[in-house]
Enzyme design. Structure first.
Site, short mmCIF file in Angstrom:
data_model
loop_
_atom_site.label_atom_id
_atom_site.label_comp_id
_atom_site.label_asym_id
_atom_site.label_seq_id
_atom_site.Cartn_x
_atom_site.Cartn_y
_atom_site.Cartn_z
N ASN A 36 0.87 -1.18 0.00
CA ASN A 36 0.00 0.00 0.00
C ASN A 36 0.91 1.23 0.00
O ASN A 36 1.44 1.61 1.03
CB ASN A 36 -0.90 -0.01 1.24
CG ASN A 36 -1.77 1.23 1.31
OD1 ASN A 36 -1.91 1.96 0.33
ND2 ASN A 36 -2.37 1.46 2.46
N LYS B 212 0.12 4.25 -0.47
CA LYS B 212 -0.56 5.47 0.03
C LYS B 212 -0.23 6.65 -0.89
O LYS B 212 -0.04 6.47 -2.08
CB LYS B 212 -0.17 5.75 1.48
CG LYS B 212 -0.26 4.51 2.37
CD LYS B 212 -0.15 4.83 3.82
CE LYS B 212 -0.08 3.54 4.62
NZ LYS B 212 -0.21 3.73 6.04
N HIS C 281 -9.72 1.44 4.22
CA HIS C 281 -8.49 1.59 5.01
C HIS C 281 -8.80 2.51 6.20
O HIS C 281 -9.57 3.46 6.07
CB HIS C 281 -7.37 2.16 4.14
CG HIS C 281 -6.03 2.08 4.79
ND1 HIS C 281 -5.64 2.96 5.76
CD2 HIS C 281 -5.01 1.20 4.65
CE1 HIS C 281 -4.42 2.63 6.18
NE2 HIS C 281 -4.03 1.56 5.52
N GLU D 248 -7.25 4.87 7.41
CA GLU D 248 -6.99 6.30 7.13
C GLU D 248 -8.20 6.91 6.41
O GLU D 248 -8.53 8.08 6.62
CB GLU D 248 -5.70 6.44 6.30
CG GLU D 248 -4.48 6.15 7.15
CD GLU D 248 -3.29 5.58 6.39
OE1 GLU D 248 -3.25 5.66 5.16
OE2 GLU D 248 -2.38 5.04 7.07
N GLU E 121 -6.16 -4.84 10.18
CA GLU E 121 -5.11 -3.86 10.45
C GLU E 121 -5.42 -3.12 11.76
O GLU E 121 -6.20 -2.16 11.75
CB GLU E 121 -5.04 -2.84 9.31
CG GLU E 121 -4.72 -3.45 7.98
CD GLU E 121 -4.03 -2.43 7.07
OE1 GLU E 121 -2.91 -2.70 6.65
OE2 GLU E 121 -4.62 -1.36 6.83
N GLY F 95 1.86 2.13 10.83
CA GLY F 95 2.82 3.22 10.74
C GLY F 95 3.46 3.59 12.07
O GLY F 95 4.11 4.62 12.19
N SER G 63 2.77 -2.32 10.47
CA SER G 63 4.22 -2.35 10.72
C SER G 63 4.88 -3.69 10.38
O SER G 63 5.78 -4.13 11.10
CB SER G 63 4.54 -1.93 12.16
OG SER G 63 4.12 -0.58 12.36
C1 PEP Z 1 -1.09 0.19 5.94
O1 PEP Z 1 -1.12 1.36 5.68
O2 PEP Z 1 -1.97 -0.55 5.48
C2 PEP Z 1 -0.02 -0.29 6.81
C3 PEP Z 1 -0.14 -1.49 7.33
O3 PEP Z 1 1.04 0.55 7.02
P1 PEP Z 1 2.43 0.19 7.77
O4 PEP Z 1 2.89 -1.12 7.18
O5 PEP Z 1 3.33 1.32 7.44
O6 PEP Z 1 2.11 0.06 9.21
#
Ligand code: PEP
Length: 254
Positions: free
Chosen positions: A9, A11, A97, A99, A169, A175, A215
């Site tokens: 992803n 983003k 997501h 976000e 998630e 993040g 992460s």
């Molecule tokens: C994501 O944005 O879906 C995500 C898991 O980000 P990160 O791997 O940076 O935590």
């Protein structure tokens, strides 16, 4: 065996040139994917066509959009429909997501409509779910995630739900550098599968890929992916670094 998926992803990151370079670097590295393994790149909208042509001849590699709008067409300036995504040859899209839920106020009802738009256009949706830290601290994460699924997913038929990928998630892990432990990940993935099983039956629940996101890094992917109900990952930060993402692809269950 269920599909095991490493989904990047990106983003709102990378210039067009950087995006091309990153794809080239990954695609030019010899990685032998088993038939049940897939790699997805969820790229910004303006890069969909370029990225799709880059993976066109690569077995097991696919491009995804990061969002779509639920309406078919019309006066919705700035929005992109599922049909538009499909029309450029892209077959996957991330839906819900955290976000988007947080910054763009997407509700479980909106997400249900987005899933319908995806299905009408033969797009495979990666539906994200997951709890915030306060919910985990209260210990109510299982009910919370179950409700997210009930409200966005459960109107789908048993045939339709098989065209969905789920990404768990936990928001506190996205993040932040804080990954769920393998115990926490397996427990929630098993819970999600049992929620799906209660609604759609064991056989169908057993076919749906459930990705973990939060992460994932080159050095922790393997242990997370080894959890029996984890079928790969949705990866943000580490998917922007070719060598890291290659390690993550290689960590998929063989
Ligand atoms: C994501 O944005 O879906 C995500 C898991 O980000 P990160 O791997 O940076 O935590």
């Amino acid at each position: 065996m269920r599909k095991q998926i490493a989904a990047a992803n990106w983003k709102m990151n990378l210039s067009y040139q950087q995006a091309e370079n990153l794809l080239d670097e990954i695609l030019n590295t010899e990685i032998i994917l088993a038939p049940h393994q897939q790699v997805l790149f969820a790229v910004p909208f303006p890069y969909l066509i370029m990225a799709n042509s880059e993976v066109a001849d690569e077995e097991g590699y696919f491009i995804a959009a990061q969002n779509c709008y639920e309406k078919k067409s019309g006066a919705f300036t700035g929005e992109i429909s599922a049909e538009m995504i499909k029309s450029v040859g892209v077959n996957y899209v991330i839906i819900g997501h955290s976000e988007r839920r947080e910054y763009f106020k997407e509700t479980t009802k909106t997400l249900a409509a987005k899933l319908d738009a995806c299905l009408e256009n033969n797009l495979i949706a990666i539906l994200c779910c997951g709890e915030a830290l306060a919910i985990r601290e209260r210990g109510t994460q299982n009910n919370f995630v179950q409700q997210q699924l009930e409200e966005s997913l459960f109107h789908l038929s048993a045939t339709e739900v098989q065209h969905i990928i789920i990404a768990y998630e936990p928001i506190w892990a996205i993040g932040t550098g804080k990954t769920a432990s393998t115990g926490q990940a397996q427990e929630m993935h098993q819970h999600i599968r049992s929620v799906l099983s209660n609604k759609y039956g064991r056989e169908i629940a057993g076919k749906i890929s459930i990705l973990y996101g939060g992460s994932i890094k080159a050095d922790n992917a393997k242990e997370i992916f080894l959890c029996p109900d984890v079928d790969g990952g949705l990866v943000g930060g580490a998917s922007l670094i070719a060598t890291d993402f290659i390690q993550i692809i290689k960590a998929l269950k063989a």
